[in-house]
Enzyme design. Structure first.
Site, short mmCIF file in Angstrom:
data_model
loop_
_atom_site.label_atom_id
_atom_site.label_comp_id
_atom_site.label_asym_id
_atom_site.label_seq_id
_atom_site.Cartn_x
_atom_site.Cartn_y
_atom_site.Cartn_z
N HIS A 56 0.79 -1.29 -0.01
CA HIS A 56 0.02 -0.04 0.04
C HIS A 56 0.89 1.38 -0.04
O HIS A 56 0.31 2.31 -0.31
CB HIS A 56 -1.07 0.06 1.22
ZN LIG Z 1 -4.04 -7.06 3.16
#
Ligand SMILES: [Zn+2]
Ligand SMILES: [Zn+2]
Length: 322
Positions: A127
Site C-alpha cells: 500500500h
Molecule cells: Zn491485506
C-alpha cells in the site's frame, strides 16, 4: 525439488506495531514457531538473516521528503505516518529498511541463481506510495524491487501477482502507465474493503493499457472462487511471458481474518504457489520471489505461508521420453 531461502532472524519481528494493532509481532512469532516445528530441518531450506537497505535503495522509489519524514518520525516514535492506520514507533525507519533490504537481496540471489527461490515473510508492503505511508505499509519493498529489477538488472517484463485480500494499490497505480510492469491482483471488492480500488476496468493507461489485471471477489468468496480467478492469472502470465515473478502472498483472505470478509482456506495459497512456481520454471527460468504481505489471524498466517514455502520447494518437471 527446489531450494528456498527465507529471511528470518532477530530483526524479523521488528516491523510490527504496538500490541493492540492488527499488525503486531505475535503474528510473525507464531509463523516462526510453526515453521521451525514443521520445516526447520529441511535441507532444501536456507534461513538467512534479514539485511538492512541503504537509503539510496529506498530512493529508487520513494521521495527524499518522505524518507526524511519517516526517519524523523522514527526518532520521536509517536504519532502516525499516515492519517491513522500506520503508527510511527521508535526504530520504524530501520525496521522498514530491513524489509526492503531483504527483498532486494532476495531478488539478487534468485537472479544469480545462488538459491532457486526466496520468501521474505515481512515483505509485500503493497500500500505504501512514493510519497506516503498507507495501510500499515511504510516502504514499498515490492515496488522498489520492481525498479531494482528494471534499472539494475535490465529486466523488461516483470509480473507482480498479489493475492492479499486488499488491492495492491501502491504497486498497481505507481506503475499504471509502465508497459514493463504487469500486475495481476485478486482481492476483496473495493466497495467492501480498504483501499476501495482495484476494479476490473482498471487495466493500465497509455502504452501500458492491458498490463494490469484486477479481479475483485465478493465478501464470502472461498477457495472455488479464488481458484477460478487464479486461472485467469495463469492465462495472463502465459500471454505476457514475464522475465521475473514477484508474488505477494498476503494471508488475510482466509476465513476468520479480523479485517476482511473472504473465506479461503490455506488451499488457496497452496494452489496459487504451485501454479506460479510451475509457470516460473516454464517461462522465466524459475525466477520467483515471494513476499509475505498482510494477514491478521496468526494461525491463518502460519498455515498459508507454510503452504507457500512447501509449494516453492516442491517441483517435479514432467519427464518426457523422446
Ligand atoms: Zn491485506
Ligand atoms: Zn523451483
Amino acid at each position: 525439488m527446489c531450494s528456498v531461502g527465507i529471511f528470518l532472524g532477530e530483526t524479523t519481528p521488528r516491523y510490527s506495531f504496538p500490541d493492540d494493532h492488527p499488525l503486531r509481532s505475535s503474528r510473525v512469532e507464531i509463523f516462526l514457531n510453526k515453521f521451525r516445528e514443521e520445516l526447520g530441518n529441511k535441507e532444501s531450506i536456507k534461513v538467512m538473516e534479514p539485511i538492512i537497505a541503504s537509503e539510496d535503495l529506498l530512493l529508487l522509489f520513494h521521495t527524499k521528503e518522505y524518507v526524511d519524514f519517516v526517519k524523523r518520525a522514527s526518532e520521536y516514535g509517536f504519532g502516525y505516518l499516515d492519517y491513522g492506520d500506520t503508527p510511527a514507533f521508535k526504530g520504524v525507519f530501520e525496521a522498514s529498511s530491513y524489509v526492503v533490504g531483504s527483498t532486494l537481496l532476495g531478488l539478487d540471489i534468485i537472479l544469480k541463481k545462488e538459491i532457486d527461490h526466496i520468501f521474505n515473510p515481512i515483505g509485500g508492503m503493497h500500500h505504501a506510495r512514493r510519497d506516503r505511508a498507507a495501510g500499515f505499509c511504510v516502504f514499498n519493498d515490492a515496488s522498489i524491487a520492481i525498479i531494482h529489477a528494471k534499472k539494475n538488472h535490465g529486466l523488461k517484463r516483470i509480473l507482480y501477482v498479489d493475492i492479499d485480500a486488499h488491492h495492491g494499490d501502491g504497486v498497481c497505480y505507481e506503475f499504471y502507465d509502465d508497459p514493463m510492469v504487469f500486475t495481476a491482483d485478486i482481492h476483496e471488492d473495493g466497495r467492501y474493503l480498504y483501499p476501495g480500488t482495484g476494479f476490473s476496468h482498471e487495466t493500465g493507461s497509455g502504452e501500458a493499457e492491458g498490463t494490469k489485471l484486477n479481479i475483485s471477489l465478493k465478501p464470502g468468496a472461498g477457495d472455488e472462487e479464488f481458484k477460478e480467478a487464479f486461472d485467469e492469472i495463469e492465462e495472463f502470465a502465459h500471454r505476457i511471458k514475464p522475465e521475473l515473478i514477484i508474488f505477494q502472498c498476503g494471508a488475510d483472505g482466509l476465513r476468520n481474518d479480523p479485517l476482511t470478509h473472504l473465506v479461503y482456506t490455506e488451499e488457496a495459497h497452496r494452489y496459487a504457489t504451485k501454479k506460479l512456481h510451475k509457470i516460473s520454471h516454464e517461462l522465466c527460468d524459475g525466477r520467483i520471489l515471494a513476499l509475505g504481505g498482510g494477514g491478521y489471524n496468526p494461525d491463518n498466517v502460519a498455515k498459508a505461508w507454510l503452504e507457500v514455502i512447501k509449494g516453492l520447494i516442491d517441483y517435479h518437471p514432467m519427464v518426457t521420453n523422446l
